[in-house]
Design a protein around this motif. Structure first.
Motif, mmCIF file in Angstrom:
data_model
loop_
_atom_site.group_PDB
_atom_site.id
_atom_site.type_symbol
_atom_site.label_atom_id
_atom_site.label_comp_id
_atom_site.label_asym_id
_atom_site.label_seq_id
_atom_site.Cartn_x
_atom_site.Cartn_y
_atom_site.Cartn_z
ATOM 1 N N PRO A 81 12.293 3.725 3.333
ATOM 2 C CA PRO A 81 11.599 2.626 4.187
ATOM 3 C C PRO A 81 10.841 3.245 5.447
ATOM 4 N N ALA A 82 11.349 3.948 6.045
ATOM 5 C CA ALA A 82 10.776 4.752 7.353
ATOM 6 C C ALA A 82 9.516 5.540 7.080
ATOM 7 N N ARG A 99 6.781 2.587 6.416
ATOM 8 C CA ARG A 99 6.360 2.193 7.444
ATOM 9 C C ARG A 99 5.588 3.137 8.237
ATOM 10 N N ARG A 137 1.965 2.715 6.572
ATOM 11 C CA ARG A 137 1.557 1.460 7.032
ATOM 12 C C ARG A 137 0.880 1.503 8.352
ATOM 13 N N ASP A 138 1.868 2.045 9.278
ATOM 14 C CA ASP A 138 1.445 2.069 10.852
ATOM 15 C C ASP A 138 0.281 2.837 11.075
ATOM 16 N N ASN A 151 -2.003 -3.179 4.586
ATOM 17 C CA ASN A 151 -1.259 -4.211 3.328
ATOM 18 C C ASN A 151 -1.592 -3.585 1.965
ATOM 19 N N LEU A 180 1.123 -0.941 1.337
ATOM 20 C CA LEU A 180 2.482 -1.566 0.849
ATOM 21 C C LEU A 180 2.145 -2.129 -0.335
ATOM 22 N N ALA A 185 9.509 0.251 -0.431
ATOM 23 C CA ALA A 185 8.540 -0.671 0.260
ATOM 24 C C ALA A 185 8.851 -1.861 0.545
#
Length: 92
Positions: free
Chosen positions: A48-49, A52, A55-56, A68, A71, A92
């Protein structure tokens, strides 16, 4: 995933878009300046990291819709992988 029946249900334009987003994600470095790419890691090592971070990076670039999509498409990839028995979790 891209050879699956599920993938074939997408319209060609949607398949091209999803493929481009996923390939761009997996071509990103694991950290700034690193030679190793996220796609070099086994799928089971995607956490998950890491999702992220992917995404970030788009959010920081001022592209929230792209974040979005990342993800959404990564989640769909892993959902398919779980159903197909290739992996056991969706980061995710």
């Amino acid at each position: 995933y891209m050879a699956s029946t599920e993938w074939q249900t997408f319209k060609p334009r949607d398949r091209d878009n999803r493929r481009g987003v996923l390939e761009a994600c997996f071509d990103e470095p694991v950290r700034p300046g690193a030679a190793e790419r996220i796609g070099d890691c086994p799928l089971g090592h995607l956490t998950p990291a890491i999702v992220r971070v992917l995404r970030d990076r788009k959010i920081k670039a001022g592209l929230p819709a792209a974040a979005n999509n990342r993800l959404k498409y990564i989640s769909a990839l892993f959902a398919w992988g779980i159903e197909a028995g290739h992996i056991d979790r969706n980061p995710a």
